[in-house]
Scaffold this motif. Structure first.
Motif, PDB file in Angstrom:
ATOM      1  N   TYR A 109       0.979  -1.037   0.093  1.00 36.49           N
ATOM      2  CA  TYR A 109      -0.033   0.349  -0.025  1.00 36.49           C
ATOM      3  C   TYR A 109       0.829   1.241  -0.053  1.00 36.49           C
ATOM      4  O   TYR A 109       0.393   2.307  -0.600  1.00 36.49           O
ATOM      5  N   GLN A 154      -3.831  -2.208  -3.686  1.00 33.77           N
ATOM      6  CA  GLN A 154      -4.872  -1.682  -2.919  1.00 33.77           C
ATOM      7  C   GLN A 154      -6.211  -1.559  -3.690  1.00 33.77           C
ATOM      8  O   GLN A 154      -7.359  -1.976  -3.187  1.00 33.77           O
ATOM      9  N   ASN A 206      -2.272  -4.155   6.313  1.00 31.14           N
ATOM     10  CA  ASN A 206      -2.174  -3.059   5.622  1.00 31.14           C
ATOM     11  C   ASN A 206      -3.372  -2.207   6.166  1.00 31.14           C
ATOM     12  O   ASN A 206      -4.651  -2.576   6.244  1.00 31.14           O
ATOM     13  N   THR A 254      -4.868   1.944   5.630  1.00 30.48           N
ATOM     14  CA  THR A 254      -4.977   3.610   5.195  1.00 30.48           C
ATOM     15  C   THR A 254      -6.028   4.302   5.733  1.00 30.48           C
ATOM     16  O   THR A 254      -7.254   3.573   6.023  1.00 30.48           O
TER      17      THR A 254
END
Length: 732
Positions: free
Chosen positions: A69, A98, A602, A604
């Motif tokens: 990512y 992603q 991961n 975000t």
């Protein structure tokens, strides 16, 4: 800072850089290498991707795959392969991994976890992707592919399938100094998948909600035994329906490309793509009362209602892109590039458009007929010369260029008033109406030449100063076929500039400040069929990036203050006709985190808040002055996490989830009609084994009913309904 002072400063800096370049012989090779390493490490941004079928990757380059990512490099902000941690401007990168993990099938879906950008402003439109960046539309002139602009105007639109993207980069803030035309709020640049050094074979089948079925493939690798030719063939074919009745959503996309590398210094990559879309009027223009609030009869309109009519509703688009990227390293200092592309699109768009209620009980929609058949082509060439050198005191990455673009548009628009009304409780379709009468038949040609220079100066090993300037010359010609006396030619010229300063501490912290101006030539015409004025603006941004040593993580924060002049907006009377506001100001704050926290995990996250105000209206007494422009939320937040079990009996099994928050917006100029905020949740379950991958992705898992925005009290747009997509893929 005045433009004249800015121009003088940029010219002086460029002159000093050129003098320093002429004196590079005074610097030893050792000095040059050490200084350049502070600006760029590995990779020249060549056209060949580094990904392969065996999973091995070389060092990341600005145009290659993202490992996981967290991207570390980009060329969108500077047109040079530069570490993101050394770039004094806000930029986010969404890589192919992603995109795949989140099950994104459109660009709008792919950027929904990115700070500062609000996509799908008008709901899940099957025709094109809509973007607001820092409160301003980037749809018309802020879409780029491989660093070259794609105008979208007068319904002559382009759409890029994210399956063909290696990475999607969102640059926030002015970029006109390098690109010669982009919104002051920012741009979206899609970096295409490129030929790979190693064999790549990938197949995928999937389907789900709204009767969707699709097949995709991605093939690439060496094409000869000598190692000079490489190829890639990417394609995706989709058949299904939209979330409203009677609207198909079919797409046929294929992108052949090849690279020729005769030696280690030269790369020539041909990039092509062809796409056909067949759909309908999935973007419905529905009234505020009946969507956001109950109507006079006490209910809301069904989200699946098609306010058009299958007897006329049709949207088809054929688009093609043919271009190349040439790069040659002359020596250790000089590199030259030429990027070229010709893009073409032709659209047929026919429908009935809802235009508010026509009865007191608010159960019957008035409608009118609309038809347009635009054709557009854009020819773009960008010539660059880059020099990386040391003058004995400072390290330089000097970029000089000249680019040219020619946009040609043939636009015909027609309407019929009225057409048969539609009862929203008992809709009756297959109602014919008179043929539409043309109200706009124009040919437009916009030509632009720009000369630019930029220098990234390593004042020390930690402190980098960026300065750039550009001079543009624009001719915008409109030939009005219906009213020849309205035919107009506008010639404009403008200087834009950018200054930036960033300091990189040893612990990974990098505070920065940047100031830039914007000049954005606008294709398309206003209500009177005359060319729109070029947009102008400026921004100051203060921020920091943090990349802790030993962590695969990037944290960013930014505060900004920008003003944009000549903002395009649709009229209340007709959503297909644009007017230009005076000035709109946006002040705000953004924060983001992208991380690989542990093996297989991961994450975000992003947060955006800004204040948006119209500070100068289009005319005296304009109701919009002092208020927030319609249809634009001022608060955005998101969080996505995905985990794949790395070892043990359940190795390869993974799951993910995300949440998106969108703040309130307004449906009228006086800000009396509020569109409420909303929260949606996404989820994913997947399993990887021996090259196979099975996955199920769900968007809006709770099937939250919400309105994305309203552009007027009679034009509101439902957001994405629950969407389930299952897929099986194999890579070898």
């Amino acid at each position: 800072m005045s433009l004249s002072l800015f121009a003088c400063s940029a010219s002086l800096a460029t002159g000093v850089s050129l003098i320093a370049l002429a004196l590079t012989g005074a610097a030893s090779a050792q000095e040059r290498a050490v200084t350049l390493d502070t600006l760029s490490v590995e990779g020249s941004g060549s056209g060949v991707g580094t990904g392969g079928g065996n999973g091995r990757r070389g060092p990341e380059t600005a145009r290659g795959p993202v490992d996981g990512y967290v991207a570390t490099r980009s060329a969108t902000a500077t047109k040079t392969d530069t570490p993101i941690i050394r770039t004094p401007q806000s930029i986010s990168v969404v890589g192919a991994e992603q995109i795949k993990a989140q099950g994104s099938q459109t660009l709008s879906e792919a950027v929904r976890y990115t700070p500062g950008i609000y996509a799908n402003q008008f709901g899940p439109d099957t025709r094109l992707d809509w973007f607001l960046i820092r409160g301003f539309s980037a749809t018309e002139s802020g879409l780029f592919r491989d660093g070259l602009q794609l105008f979208q105007t007068s319904f002559a639109n382009f759409r890029i399938d994210p399956f063909g993207a290696e990475r999607i980069e969102v640059l926030r803030g002015p970029a006109a100094t390098l690109f010669g035309g982009s919104p002051v709020g920012g741009l979206v640049n899609i970096v295409s998948k490129r030929p790979t050094f190693e064999p790549l074979h990938y197949l995928e089948l999937g389907g789900g909600s709204f009767s969707q079925r699709y097949a995709a493939f991605d093939l690439g690798g060496p094409a000869d035994e000598s190692g000079h030719w490489f190829y890639r063939l990417t394609g995706r074919f989709q058949n299904g329906d939209a979330q409203v009745n009677f609207a198909p959503e079919d797409r046929y996309y294929i992108a052949p490309s090849f690279t020729y590398k005769p030696d280690g210094a030269t790369t020539f990559t041909v990039l092509t793509s062809f796409q056909r879309d067949e759909t309908g009027g999935a973007g419905q223009f529905l009234p505020y009362f009946g969507t956001v609030r109950n109507n006079a009869s006490g209910f809301r309109i069904d989200r699946k209602l098609n306010a058009s009519d299958p007897i006329v509703d049709r949207y088809t688009r054929n688009q093609a892109n043919l271009g190349y990227e040439f790069e040659h390293h002359i020596d250790d200092v000089w590199t030259v590039r030429q990027n070229f592309r010709y893009s073409f699109t032709e659209v047929t768009d026919k429908r009935y458009v809802a235009n508010g209620y026509m009865d007191a009980s608010q159960t019957t929609l008035a409608r009118y007929g609309f038809q347009t058949t635009p054709r557009a082509g854009i020819f773009t060439v960008d010539n660059q010369a880059e020099a990386r050198f040391s003058d004995g005191y400072f390290g330089h990455t000097l970029l000089m260029g000249v680019d040219y673009k020619r946009y040609s548009l043939s636009d015909t628009q027609a309407s019929t008033f009225p057409v048969p009304s539609l009862n929203i409780l008992f809709p009756r379709y297959y109602q014919s109406a008179a043929a539409p009468t043309p109200y706009r038949v124009i040919n437009q040609q916009l030509q632009q030449v720009g000369l630019y220079a930029q220098d990234q100066i390593a004042l020390t090993e930690r402190l980098t100063f960026l300065i750039g300037g550009r001079q543009d010359f624009v001719d915008n010609n409109v030939d009005d076929k219906l009213n020849p006396l309205n035919s107009t030619t506008i010639s404009e010229s403008a200087f834009t500039g950018r200054l930036g300063l960033i300091y990189n501490f040893d612990n990974g912290l990098a505070p920065y400040v940047t100031y830039g101006t914007s000049f954005n030539p606008t294709a398309g015409v206003l209500a009177s069929n005359v060319p729109a004025k070029s947009g102008k603006g400026d921004q100051i941004e203060v921020g920091a990036k943090f990349q802790p040593a030993g962590w695969n993580t990037l944290f960013t924060v930014a505060a900004f203050d920008l003003v944009r002049e000549n903002v395009l907006t649709s009229t209340i009377q007709d959503p297909f006709v644009n007017v230009q506001l005076g000035k709109v100001r946006s002040r705000g704050f953004e924060a983001s985190a992208v991380a690989t926290l542990a093996e297989g995990l991961n994450l975000t996250a992003s947060y955006t808040i800004y204040g948006l105000r119209t500070i100068e209206g289009a005319a005296t007494g304009d109701l919009s002055v002092g208020n927030v422009p319609v249809g634009i939320p001022e608060n955005l937040a998101s969080l996505w996490a995905d985990y794949t079990i790395p070892v043990g009996d359940f190795k390869g099994f993974g799951f993910g989830g995300g949440v998106n928050y969108v703040g309130r917006s307004y449906a009228d100029l006086s800000n009396t009609l509020t569109v409420p905020d909303y929260v949606t949740f996404d989820a994913s379950v997947h399993y990887d084994y021996a090259g196979w991958r099975a996955a199920v992705n769900v968007l809006n898992i709770g099937d939250r009913r919400f309105v994305s925005s309203c552009s007027s009290p009679t034009a509101c747009f439902y957001g994405t309904q629950r969407k389930v997509v299952a897929s099986v893929s194999y890579k070898w």
